[in-house]
Design an enzyme around this catalytic site. Structure first.
Site: not given
Length: 524
Positions: A299, A322
């Site tokens: 990740h 994000r």
């Protein structure tokens, strides 16, 4: 002081006491139709054993128990859930991310969702599993509603064509929300037993009419008279008509990472040592097929905790930050990637930057718009995020001028207005065009997060042997399995897979027992 020292000093100064919330949800019963080709052998207790208490295991246990609530069910039908940990929920319970649905209002469809998953998997996905997943999305969402789990508006996350990733209402972490709802529903049923701090070591087998069947598990840690002793550790049989493996992946096992994905064991992980890939060792002697174990998800955004820079286990900075519109800057204060590309591509981009880390900046208005305030406050309290600051304060923190920071934001606004940037980004969820806008700040680095490979299963969650045939009496679900995600898992698909295939696994296991019981009755 250097930029890094200023950033870390600011983190430490903002660390406060963590505050946590919890809620309990109620669910109602629902039927699920499945197909199974075999039945349990004669004389085996009408019991389903589920290994693991993450979302996949709890959903499988719940669905198995529901399926056993039929008039012709044999007396004493029971579900036993076993977990080596000392608390329930597994990694699902601490998931701060979200679950995917199909957002028709944004032009979404099962076919578009299927296309996105297959594209993310880079040709390695088992399309039959993926199709089963996307076809069951509407049922999964309705199931959540029936459990009083309600979803907030969808947002865009990496690798998705449209906004289809949902969080709980008011931004509540959906993983813990669903786990609590499943536990509450399980408590409504009798004949459900949950056993913690108990490890499943191997499968129990019996032969009948020339065929071999899994008829239970051997465990350690249960306070009962042992069937035998191995290495001084008491072991006992828990006999059952069917076993469901939902024990998770191996992203916390340095040994397995070094074996299956050499090099990744050097990276920090979001998993602790309990994520050790137990299912792989359990099925090894069963001749089960193992697929895609070299596919491990890194990740892109694990929090860098300034109080423990080299911590081998790190917290995940949610994809939602994000998805809400956060941008990434390297140590030279330059954007270097599409923040909404797939996890594997963004992780590789960060690992190529100096220090193998990046700064993540998220405008406060984006956090508010996506109901992420409570989530962000938690990470501020934990000292992992610096509270929202003015452009001037961000510039001071990074050792640059406010003019430089404004230039960075203005450049981003210009490419956003064009609809595409030099990294191929075409979705720009938030703006940085207000001089008075406050910015949340955090430092991130790639972390081992999830294992895409594991036990091979079919669309009914039956474990397959190396010839592609179901092994009698054993099923698997969740991160313990492989084939669904290929080379990369999309954000929001872990919980979705656990929910959809947890129900399928539980129903398949129960029906396997019911068919065996019916066969036994017909032969008496």
């Amino acid at each position: 002081a250097t930029m890094a020292m200023r950033v870390r000093s600011a983190h430490l100064q903002t660390k406060r006491t963590d505050a946590r919330r919890s809620s309990t949800k109620i669910a109602r019963r629902e039927n699920l139709h499945v197909h199974a080709s075999a039945s349990s052998p004669r004389g085996v207790p009408p019991r389903v054993v589920v290994v693991g208490t993450g979302l996949a295991g709890l959903v499988a246990a719940l669905e198995a128990r529901r399926q056993l609530e039929v008039p012709h069910a044999p007396e004493g039908m029971q579900v036993v859930v076993i977990d080596k940990r000392n608390k329930l929920g597994g990694n699902s319970g601490k998931s701060s991310n979200a679950i995917n649905g199909i957002n028709v209002e944004s032009g979404d469809s099962p076919e578009l969702f299927l296309k996105d998953i297959l594209k993310s998997g880079k040709g390695k996905c088992d399309e039959a599993l993926v199709r089963k997943l996307v076809d069951h999305v509407p049922d999964a969402v309705e199931f959540l509603k029936s459990c009083n789990v309600h979803l907030d508006k969808p947002m865009i996350t990496g690798g998705h064509s449209v906004p289809r990733t949902y969080r709980g209402v008011d931004g509540e972490p959906i993983g813990s929300l669903i786990v609590k709802a499943m536990l509450h529903e399980l408590q409504r049923f009798s004949q459900v037993r949950i056993i913690l701090e108990t490890s499943v070591k191997e499968l129990v087998w019996e032969e009948e009419d020339g065929s071999e069947y899994v008829v239970g598990v051997k465990c350690s840690g249960i306070n009962d008279v042992p069937r035998y002793v191995a290495g001084g550790v008491p072991l006992m049989d828990v006999r059952a008509g069917a076993v469901v493996l939902a024990s998770g992946g191996f992203a916390g096992s340095r040994k397995n990472l070094d074996t299956y994905a050499p090099g990744l064991g050097e990276l920090p992980s979001t998993n602790n040592a309990s994520s050790s890939g137990d299912a792989l060792s359990i099925v090894k002697e069963a001749g089960a097929s193992i697929v895609d174990v070299d596919q491990v998800q890194v990740h892109p955004t694990g929090f860098v905790d300034v109080s423990d820079l080299d911590a081998p286990v790190k917290y995940l900075a949610p994809e939602a930050f994000r998805g809400a519109g956060g941008i990434l800057l390297n140590m030279s204060l330059e954007r270097f990637a599409n923040e909404l590309t797939t996890r594997d591509e963004l992780s590789n981009a960060i690992l190529q930057q100096p220090g193998k880390r990046a700064y993540l900046l998220v405008p406060r208005h984006a956090i508010i718009a996506h109901h992420l305030g409570a989530v962000m406050d938690k990470y501020v309290d934990d000292g992992l995020v610096i509270p929202a600051m003015t452009h001037e304060k961000v510039a001071e923190l990074l050792g640059t001028s406010v003019e430089k920071m404004n230039e960075i934001f203005e450049d981003y606004q210009q490419v956003a207005a064009k609809g595409v940037d030099q990294f191929g980004k075409t979705t720009f969820p938030a703006t940085f065009d207000c001089a008075d806008e406050e910015i949340y700040f955090m430092e991130v680095t790639p972390v081992v997060h999830y294992t895409m490979g594991g036990v091979e299963v079919d669309a009914h969650a039956r474990v397959l042997d190396k010839a592609g045939k179901p092994i009698n009496g054993i099923f698997a679900v969740g991160e313990a399995t492989g084939g669904m995600h290929g080379c990369n898992r999309l954000a929001g698909n872990a919980l979705l897979e656990s929910l959809v295939f947890g129900r399928i696994a539980g129903a398949s296991a129960a029906q396997y027992i019911l068919e065996g019981s019916a066969r036994e009755i017909s032969q008496t």
